[in-house]
Design an enzyme around this catalytic site. Sequence first.
Site, PDB file in Angstrom:
ATOM      1  N   ARG A 264      -3.608   8.588  17.186  1.00 44.95           N
ATOM      2  CA  ARG A 264      -2.753   7.493  17.657  1.00 44.95           C
ATOM      3  C   ARG A 264      -2.395   7.664  19.138  1.00 44.95           C
ATOM      4  O   ARG A 264      -2.097   6.708  19.836  1.00 44.95           O
ATOM      5  CB  ARG A 264      -1.516   7.555  16.762  1.00 44.95           C
ATOM      6  CG  ARG A 264      -0.436   6.656  17.117  1.00 44.95           C
ATOM      7  CD  ARG A 264       0.604   6.793  16.038  1.00 44.95           C
ATOM      8  NE  ARG A 264       1.880   6.428  16.603  1.00 44.95           N
ATOM      9  CZ  ARG A 264       2.994   6.375  15.905  1.00 44.95           C
ATOM     10  NH1 ARG A 264       3.004   6.681  14.642  1.00 44.95           N
ATOM     11  NH2 ARG A 264       4.106   6.024  16.489  1.00 44.95           N
TER      12      ARG A 264
ATOM     13  N   GLU B 127      -5.537   6.752   7.569  1.00 46.09           N
ATOM     14  CA  GLU B 127      -4.642   7.894   7.548  1.00 46.09           C
ATOM     15  C   GLU B 127      -5.437   9.063   6.966  1.00 46.09           C
ATOM     16  O   GLU B 127      -5.955   8.963   5.843  1.00 46.09           O
ATOM     17  CB  GLU B 127      -3.422   7.560   6.668  1.00 46.09           C
ATOM     18  CG  GLU B 127      -2.346   8.607   6.670  1.00 46.09           C
ATOM     19  CD  GLU B 127      -1.395   8.510   7.882  1.00 46.09           C
ATOM     20  OE1 GLU B 127      -1.612   7.688   8.792  1.00 46.09           O
ATOM     21  OE2 GLU B 127      -0.432   9.294   7.883  1.00 46.09           O
TER      22      GLU B 127
ATOM     23  N   PHE C  78      -7.453   1.831   5.841  1.00 50.35           N
ATOM     24  CA  PHE C  78      -6.666   0.637   5.521  1.00 50.35           C
ATOM     25  C   PHE C  78      -6.904  -0.562   6.424  1.00 50.35           C
ATOM     26  O   PHE C  78      -6.350  -1.625   6.199  1.00 50.35           O
ATOM     27  CB  PHE C  78      -5.170   0.963   5.432  1.00 50.35           C
ATOM     28  CG  PHE C  78      -4.593   1.661   6.641  1.00 50.35           C
ATOM     29  CD1 PHE C  78      -4.364   0.984   7.815  1.00 50.35           C
ATOM     30  CD2 PHE C  78      -4.270   3.001   6.572  1.00 50.35           C
ATOM     31  CE1 PHE C  78      -3.813   1.623   8.907  1.00 50.35           C
ATOM     32  CE2 PHE C  78      -3.715   3.664   7.664  1.00 50.35           C
ATOM     33  CZ  PHE C  78      -3.497   2.960   8.844  1.00 50.35           C
TER      34      PHE C  78
ATOM     35  N   ARG D 111      -2.597   9.421  11.671  1.00 54.03           N
ATOM     36  CA  ARG D 111      -3.349   8.206  11.938  1.00 54.03           C
ATOM     37  C   ARG D 111      -4.655   8.554  12.626  1.00 54.03           C
ATOM     38  O   ARG D 111      -4.656   9.315  13.599  1.00 54.03           O
ATOM     39  CB  ARG D 111      -2.488   7.325  12.846  1.00 54.03           C
ATOM     40  CG  ARG D 111      -3.013   5.932  13.091  1.00 54.03           C
ATOM     41  CD  ARG D 111      -2.533   5.042  11.989  1.00 54.03           C
ATOM     42  NE  ARG D 111      -2.853   3.654  12.214  1.00 54.03           N
ATOM     43  CZ  ARG D 111      -1.949   2.721  12.468  1.00 54.03           C
ATOM     44  NH1 ARG D 111      -0.689   3.039  12.574  1.00 54.03           N
ATOM     45  NH2 ARG D 111      -2.314   1.454  12.608  1.00 54.03           N
TER      46      ARG D 111
ATOM     47  N   GLU E  13       0.847  -1.199   0.000  1.00 51.73           N
ATOM     48  CA  GLU E  13       0.000   0.000   0.000  1.00 51.73           C
ATOM     49  C   GLU E  13       0.876   1.241   0.000  1.00 51.73           C
ATOM     50  O   GLU E  13       2.025   1.194   0.444  1.00 51.73           O
ATOM     51  CB  GLU E  13      -0.877   0.020   1.265  1.00 51.73           C
ATOM     52  CG  GLU E  13      -1.889  -1.096   1.294  1.00 51.73           C
ATOM     53  CD  GLU E  13      -2.725  -1.088   2.563  1.00 51.73           C
ATOM     54  OE1 GLU E  13      -2.739  -0.057   3.278  1.00 51.73           O
ATOM     55  OE2 GLU E  13      -3.368  -2.113   2.833  1.00 51.73           O
TER      56      GLU E  13
ATOM     57  N   LYS F 174       2.229   4.704   1.428  1.00 48.57           N
ATOM     58  CA  LYS F 174       2.360   5.275   2.778  1.00 48.57           C
ATOM     59  C   LYS F 174       1.987   6.751   2.674  1.00 48.57           C
ATOM     60  O   LYS F 174       2.728   7.552   2.126  1.00 48.57           O
ATOM     61  CB  LYS F 174       3.791   5.126   3.302  1.00 48.57           C
ATOM     62  CG  LYS F 174       3.958   5.636   4.717  1.00 48.57           C
ATOM     63  CD  LYS F 174       5.359   5.385   5.231  1.00 48.57           C
ATOM     64  CE  LYS F 174       5.482   5.645   6.723  1.00 48.57           C
ATOM     65  NZ  LYS F 174       5.090   6.980   7.131  1.00 48.57           N
TER      66      LYS F 174
HETATM   67  P1  ATP Z   1       8.652   7.675   9.713  1.00 48.40           P
HETATM   68  O1  ATP Z   1       9.219   7.754  11.101  1.00 48.40           O
HETATM   69  O2  ATP Z   1       9.361   6.741   8.830  1.00 48.40           O
HETATM   70  O3  ATP Z   1       8.349   9.034   9.106  1.00 48.40           O
HETATM   71  P2  ATP Z   1       6.083   7.544  10.579  1.00 48.40           P
HETATM   72  O4  ATP Z   1       6.650   8.552  11.493  1.00 48.40           O
HETATM   73  O5  ATP Z   1       5.048   8.050   9.647  1.00 48.40           O
HETATM   74  O6  ATP Z   1       7.270   6.953   9.804  1.00 48.40           O
HETATM   75  P3  ATP Z   1       5.565   4.977  11.917  1.00 48.40           P
HETATM   76  O7  ATP Z   1       5.453   5.005  13.372  1.00 48.40           O
HETATM   77  O8  ATP Z   1       6.681   4.175  11.394  1.00 48.40           O
HETATM   78  O9  ATP Z   1       5.435   6.426  11.420  1.00 48.40           O
HETATM   79  O10 ATP Z   1       4.194   4.366  11.373  1.00 48.40           O
HETATM   80  C1  ATP Z   1       3.795   4.425  10.132  1.00 48.40           C
HETATM   81  C2  ATP Z   1       2.607   5.346  10.019  1.00 48.40           C
HETATM   82  O11 ATP Z   1       2.317   5.466   8.646  1.00 48.40           O
HETATM   83  C3  ATP Z   1       1.313   4.830  10.598  1.00 48.40           C
HETATM   84  O12 ATP Z   1       1.185   5.114  11.962  1.00 48.40           O
HETATM   85  C4  ATP Z   1       0.250   5.552   9.771  1.00 48.40           C
HETATM   86  O13 ATP Z   1      -0.099   6.773  10.388  1.00 48.40           O
HETATM   87  C5  ATP Z   1       0.967   5.879   8.485  1.00 48.40           C
HETATM   88  N1  ATP Z   1       0.430   5.240   7.269  1.00 48.40           N
HETATM   89  C6  ATP Z   1       0.335   5.867   6.080  1.00 48.40           C
HETATM   90  N2  ATP Z   1      -0.165   5.061   5.152  1.00 48.40           N
HETATM   91  C7  ATP Z   1      -0.420   3.873   5.746  1.00 48.40           C
HETATM   92  C8  ATP Z   1      -0.954   2.632   5.281  1.00 48.40           C
HETATM   93  N3  ATP Z   1      -1.328   2.445   4.029  1.00 48.40           N
HETATM   94  N4  ATP Z   1      -1.057   1.619   6.190  1.00 48.40           N
HETATM   95  C9  ATP Z   1      -0.676   1.782   7.476  1.00 48.40           C
HETATM   96  N5  ATP Z   1      -0.165   2.940   7.966  1.00 48.40           N
HETATM   97  C10 ATP Z   1      -0.034   3.986   7.112  1.00 48.40           C
END
Ligand code: ATP
Length: 563
Positions: free
Chosen positions: A273, A303, A344, A258, A251, A253
Amino acid sequence: MLYSEFVEVYEALAKTSKRLEKEKILAHFLKKLKDKDDPKWIYLLQGKVVPEYDPREFGISRQLAIKAIHAGLGVSEAEINKQFNKIGDIGEIAEMFVAKKKQSSLFSSKLQVAKVFDNLTKIMTIEGKGSVERKLAFVSELLGSASGLEAKYIVRTLLNDLRIGVAQGILRDSLSEAFFPGEKNEMAEKIEEVYDLVNDLAIIFEAASKGKKAIEKVEIVPGRPVKVMLPVKVSAIEEAFEICGKPAALEHKYDGFRMMINKNGKEISLFTRKLENVTKQFPDAVESVKSHIKGDSFILDCEAVGYDPKTNKYKPFEAISQRIKRKYDIDLLIKKLPVELNIFDILYYNGKSLIEMPFFERRKLLEKIVSTEKWKIRTSFQLITDSEEKAKEFYEHALEIGEEGIMIKKLDAPYKQGRRVGYIVKLKPLVADLDLVIVGAEYGSGKRGGWLTSYIVACRSNGDFVEVGKVSSGLKEKGDEGTSYDEMTKLLKPLILETKGNYVKVSPKIVVSVTYQNIQKSPSYSSGYAMRFPRITHYRPDRKTHDIATLNDIEKEARSMIR
Ligand code: ATP
């Protein structure tokens, strides 16, 4: 129960720093209670009157507490301030003055726990005109009937500073100690798992007191926030398939925030979150959910991404973070920055928990119940494949159209609330980027003289924070919350714990994402590592300190820099 008996428990907990002893004290107390279904015991032990996910506070500042002591005990504010400079704990000061006053009158407190809980609840809920005076009246009433020791804990509770060294994990483990002593560790894990579904230890306490079956029956409830499942990070498609198996779901990102969408009958509620209720801030999202999703009750994971309706371009997370905070002029902001919901996952549907259901089945259900409308609501863009080549194309396409990266998901996995398990992995281009917390700051000079312009950042290490560097670039002269020096100064000033010349130590609350060129061993910071050329890329109001990088992550990054 008399409040005097209850504060004995606080005292016993404050006297020992040993975790196991604390657990024993708590277990002994909780086991003896007759009304184990009354939530007040657990809430008060956490210094609250509501569940952990409820962000409401008493709204009593140190100055207000001083006023209340002055009003209730007739001690001058100057005298209280003088003592505060010496002792540094308003609770102890209240204790001292109450004890002095009541010594001569053979006072014996009859204060009941229920009365304290009741007044604290009123203090928390009073709003509007004259609320400060009414809050003060309830505090004074309590102090008027309290003994010295009781006054200490009333004031500390109000100031959110119990000082009994009981973190939530200790309280949780004490339930296992109390009710499942033969299988403490195993049940502690189970308790943590169900706790992440309801985020209210009072519910868990009641269930634990009824036995193992009741714990297993603790269920997700729509309308109450659930901790979300989190991804682990990978650096290549191959690694993603290794963890998730083949085929897997890929999927995009999305770069928003969230959001957990809850529907229970007519009630729709939205949580972040961090479990904050943001329903009022997003009436547009509520409308989209009402009109585009079938079902009487559900919990969906998504998201929410902001976009500019004039250009039809997505906006980065920082833009939308102003909507999370905004309490006024919401209609105006909706027009300027509407959100699109990219759904999602689904955890609950029409009365049934789905967290044990395999992901691909949950997804099938999602597709049945969500009707897509561009710029409003849609299921996340997905490809199921076992081909590494196709996956790479998908990844490149995502980056081309400006997404942050992709998520790869295990098709037969359950939903694991609150965990960073390998059921989802994220793949992003490799830019070193860590979430860290600000623990100190320094004032700038010249025209930046009034602003805190460089920030000491820290990672987590064994329940504590260790410094990994000082960062002063990345923020602007002017900008939105957390993105400019003056806005960051506004966030940090209320958190100042100590000032030494140009330097301030702050309470670790503000999380930022930091990029850097390199991480090296260094004696300059308490972690033993330092970042070279660090730069703040994002202010992260959606993160708590338990989400930030650990010393382990730093060590790993440092090692990968050498390779
Ligand atoms: P990074 O630190 O790499 O910037 P991040 O800070 O966005 O990543 P993580 O804690 O690694 O966050 O979690 C991934 C986050 O990505 C999830 O909490 C969610 O909010 C977001 N996200 C975006 N698209 C999706 C998706 N298709 N499925 C699940 N999560 C997704």
